[in-house]
Motif scaffolding. Structure first.
Motif, short mmCIF file in Angstrom:
data_model
loop_
_atom_site.label_atom_id
_atom_site.label_comp_id
_atom_site.label_asym_id
_atom_site.label_seq_id
_atom_site.Cartn_x
_atom_site.Cartn_y
_atom_site.Cartn_z
N GLN A 71 0.82 -1.21 0.00
CA GLN A 71 0.00 0.00 0.00
C GLN A 71 0.85 1.27 0.00
OE1 GLN A 71 -3.19 0.85 -0.19
NE2 GLN A 71 -3.91 -1.24 -0.45
N ALA A 72 2.17 1.13 0.10
CA ALA A 72 3.10 2.27 0.08
C ALA A 72 2.77 3.29 1.16
CB ALA A 72 3.14 2.90 -1.30
N VAL A 73 2.52 2.80 2.38
CA VAL A 73 2.10 3.69 3.47
C VAL A 73 3.27 4.28 4.27
CG1 VAL A 73 -0.16 2.62 3.71
CG2 VAL A 73 1.76 1.74 5.05
N PHE A 74 4.48 3.85 4.00
CA PHE A 74 5.64 4.38 4.71
C PHE A 74 6.47 5.26 3.78
CE2 PHE A 74 4.88 0.24 6.85
CZ PHE A 74 4.54 0.73 8.09
N ASN A 75 6.69 6.50 4.20
CA ASN A 75 7.52 7.45 3.44
C ASN A 75 7.09 7.55 1.97
OD1 ASN A 75 9.04 7.89 5.77
ND2 ASN A 75 10.48 6.27 5.25
N ASN A 76 5.78 7.63 1.77
CA ASN A 76 5.22 7.76 0.41
C ASN A 76 5.68 6.64 -0.52
OD1 ASN A 76 3.76 10.17 0.95
ND2 ASN A 76 5.69 11.30 0.83
N GLY A 77 5.89 5.46 0.02
CA GLY A 77 6.30 4.32 -0.79
C GLY A 77 7.78 4.26 -1.08
N ASN A 78 8.55 5.14 -0.46
CA ASN A 78 9.99 5.19 -0.73
C ASN A 78 10.80 4.45 0.33
OD1 ASN A 78 9.67 6.81 -3.04
ND2 ASN A 78 9.47 8.61 -1.76
#
Length: 134
Positions: A71-78
């Motif tokens: 879901q890319a919920v950490f650091n905008n998926g980065n």
């Protein structure tokens, strides 16, 4: 209170006692204020948080981590998966070992590949429905 009386009365003090006391007082006030600012700034970081341990299965935690990563919920998926895994291991006092191998086992499931996430969803919906009835 007017300090001219203290400064001019030689029986009370010497010519620079008051000035020296004022300098010392200002230094002490500065130390106090810096300490108060430090406590405000670092207040949240110094809170003694309770220790939480993961008591579910390692497969369940691996499934949760991969779901969050997808879901890319950490650091905008980065954020790479290893960083997320290490964070969860440190936060919940668990060693996931070869988490990628566990993920491959999750992928190889025949019936329900996301068993833990589905049970998590069902439990949350049940809790919400129970609270709606109250």
């Amino acid at each position: 209170m007017d300090t001219v009386y203290f400064e001019t009365d030689h029986r009370f003090s010497t010519s620079h006692d008051y000035k020296a006391a004022k300098i010392i007082a200002n230094d002490l006030i500065q130390v106090y204020l810096e300490d108060q600012l430090h406590n405000i700034i670092y207040k949240d970081k110094s809170i003694d948080l309770p220790t939480l341990s993961w008591t579910g299965s390692k497969a369940a935690l691996t499934e949760l981590i991969y779901g969050l990563h997808s879901q890319a919920v950490f650091n905008n998926g980065n954020t790479d998966i290893i960083t997320i895994v290490r964070f969860f291991e440190n936060s919940f006092n668990v060693d996931l070992g070869d988490f990628y191998h566990t993920f491959l086992e999750l992928k190889a499931r025949k019936l329900n590949r996301t068993k833990f996430l589905d049970s998590l969803r069902d439990a949350l919906i049940k809790k919400m429905e129970e609270q709606d009835e109250i």
